[in-house]
Design an enzyme around this catalytic site. Sequence first.
Site, PDB file in Angstrom:
ATOM      1  N   ARG A 128      -2.236   2.962  16.575  1.00  0.00           N
ATOM      2  CA  ARG A 128      -2.442   4.063  15.643  1.00  0.00           C
ATOM      3  C   ARG A 128      -2.266   5.426  16.032  1.00  0.00           C
ATOM      4  O   ARG A 128      -1.587   6.425  15.396  1.00  0.00           O
ATOM      5  CB  ARG A 128      -3.575   3.844  14.966  1.00  0.00           C
ATOM      6  CG  ARG A 128      -3.901   2.594  14.125  1.00  0.00           C
ATOM      7  CD  ARG A 128      -2.960   2.535  12.865  1.00  0.00           C
ATOM      8  NE  ARG A 128      -2.913   1.447  12.087  1.00  0.00           N
ATOM      9  CZ  ARG A 128      -1.836   0.583  11.888  1.00  0.00           C
ATOM     10  NH1 ARG A 128      -0.775   0.499  12.801  1.00  0.00           N
ATOM     11  NH2 ARG A 128      -2.136  -0.434  11.094  1.00  0.00           N
ATOM     12  N   ASP A 162      -8.696   1.938  10.451  1.00  0.00           N
ATOM     13  CA  ASP A 162      -7.301   2.966  10.735  1.00  0.00           C
ATOM     14  C   ASP A 162      -7.078   4.256   9.992  1.00  0.00           C
ATOM     15  O   ASP A 162      -6.773   5.166  10.494  1.00  0.00           O
ATOM     16  CB  ASP A 162      -5.989   2.168  10.122  1.00  0.00           C
ATOM     17  CG  ASP A 162      -5.594   1.013  10.865  1.00  0.00           C
ATOM     18  OD1 ASP A 162      -6.039   0.920  11.984  1.00  0.00           O
ATOM     19  OD2 ASP A 162      -5.019  -0.097  10.575  1.00  0.00           O
ATOM     20  N   SER A 170      -2.966  -8.992   4.686  1.00  0.00           N
ATOM     21  CA  SER A 170      -2.556  -7.558   5.230  1.00  0.00           C
ATOM     22  C   SER A 170      -2.306  -7.747   6.678  1.00  0.00           C
ATOM     23  O   SER A 170      -3.084  -8.258   7.344  1.00  0.00           O
ATOM     24  CB  SER A 170      -3.909  -6.721   5.338  1.00  0.00           C
ATOM     25  OG  SER A 170      -3.729  -5.545   5.759  1.00  0.00           O
ATOM     26  N   ASP A 208       0.860  -1.171   0.047  1.00  0.00           N
ATOM     27  CA  ASP A 208       0.055   0.081  -0.033  1.00  0.00           C
ATOM     28  C   ASP A 208       0.732   1.310  -0.001  1.00  0.00           C
ATOM     29  O   ASP A 208       0.709   2.013  -0.716  1.00  0.00           O
ATOM     30  CB  ASP A 208      -0.951  -0.125   1.084  1.00  0.00           C
ATOM     31  CG  ASP A 208      -1.875  -1.137   1.168  1.00  0.00           C
ATOM     32  OD1 ASP A 208      -2.617  -1.371   0.132  1.00  0.00           O
ATOM     33  OD2 ASP A 208      -2.410  -1.676   2.140  1.00  0.00           O
TER      34      ASP A 208
END
Length: 424
Positions: free
Chosen positions: A98, A127, A176, A19
């Site tokens: 995060r 996220d 992922s 990504d």
Amino acid sequence: MTPETASGTVALAFSGGLDTTVCVSLLKEEYGYDEVVGVTVDVGQPDYEFEEAEETAEALGVEQYVVDAKEDFADLCLKAVKANADYQGYPLGTALARPVIAKAILEVAQEEGCSAVAHGCTGKGNDQLRFESVWRDSELDVIAPVRELGLTREWENEYAQEKGLPVEGGDGGRYSIDTNLWSRSIEGSELEDPSTIPEDDIYKWTENPSGKDAELVEITFEEGEAVAVDGDDLGKVELIEQLNAQAGAHGIGRTDMMEDRMLGLKVRENYEHPAATVLLTAHEALEGLVLTQEERSFKAQVDQEWSQKAYEGLVDAPLVSALEAFVDDTNERVTGTVTVKLEGGHCRPVSRESKYAVYSESAASFDEEDVTGGITQADATGVAKYHGFQSRLANKILADAKKGEAVADGGSEATDGANGESEE
């Protein structure tokens, strides 16, 4: 902001994976940024991820910043233990990381004079919200290429191949995977089918439970925070790493679940969290020893609220600060030791000890005639008589009312016809 109006330098949350590798190229080609700087934040990922990120950044010609935030992240993880934090039954991990990562990236972006910050999150996950709740408190533009351009993983792989982008890390984009000090998550590919039984090779931290001998581990807490394992004082990061290894060897800390995301989507998630499982289990056991019934009942509500806000990435919300005041106050007495048994994929408390224990062995013992403080067993007779009185009364009234209805309808107390004599 549209790609045509962008310019200047953008700071990208950079892992070196598919990504973010694709995002580097898109931020320049599609958005028109003059320069992209990659910011990799260390919250306990394995060393090879940093090596791959460095190699990818070099191949892309991207200046990379690496920020060590392990201690900050460990602080938040152990704070989560004090709040017994979980979401739908699994310990929070990615959600806790995060905000820590987002703050570190924002600091670099501001120091380097960037005009924007960017991430590689999709428009379907959590996220994006966690990152942006931090970033949107700044004056910088927020860019999300994968979401804004509607990219799929298949498209990204094809794009990377066409552009010759260095996508070598992980498993080539099949899953992922997010790894940090506290947890490891695996999603995507065939795992998106809830009926699929995962292959064992998706797990890296936990071994399959087998005939391994059980192991007893003693955890020491001071004011709700774990400080030692088997009597050895350890730093926060080291303590978590050690328990990940010990508990993981027994297959402890696997979760396979259907998770409800913030946007309402239901997704299949697989997690590994050995240390988190042990610490949460031990902490809750110690709370059970030292807190009163009323405190435990109310704290369960506080813990749930704290966990929800943490899941949303809003650990700096005013509500969280207020909740933590209660959590910290009650945890002042959560000091002592808990021994847990690690065996066959399970962790359970087998002993606990604290000078603040709200417990009297003699009062609870079946071998003692009386209770304590002049209270005898016979004193419970009056309590027993009253216990359930209102419920019994309500049930009787309801039964009487139904009996009355039966009489009115020609039921069991009706005359003549009920005795087989016709009135006609």
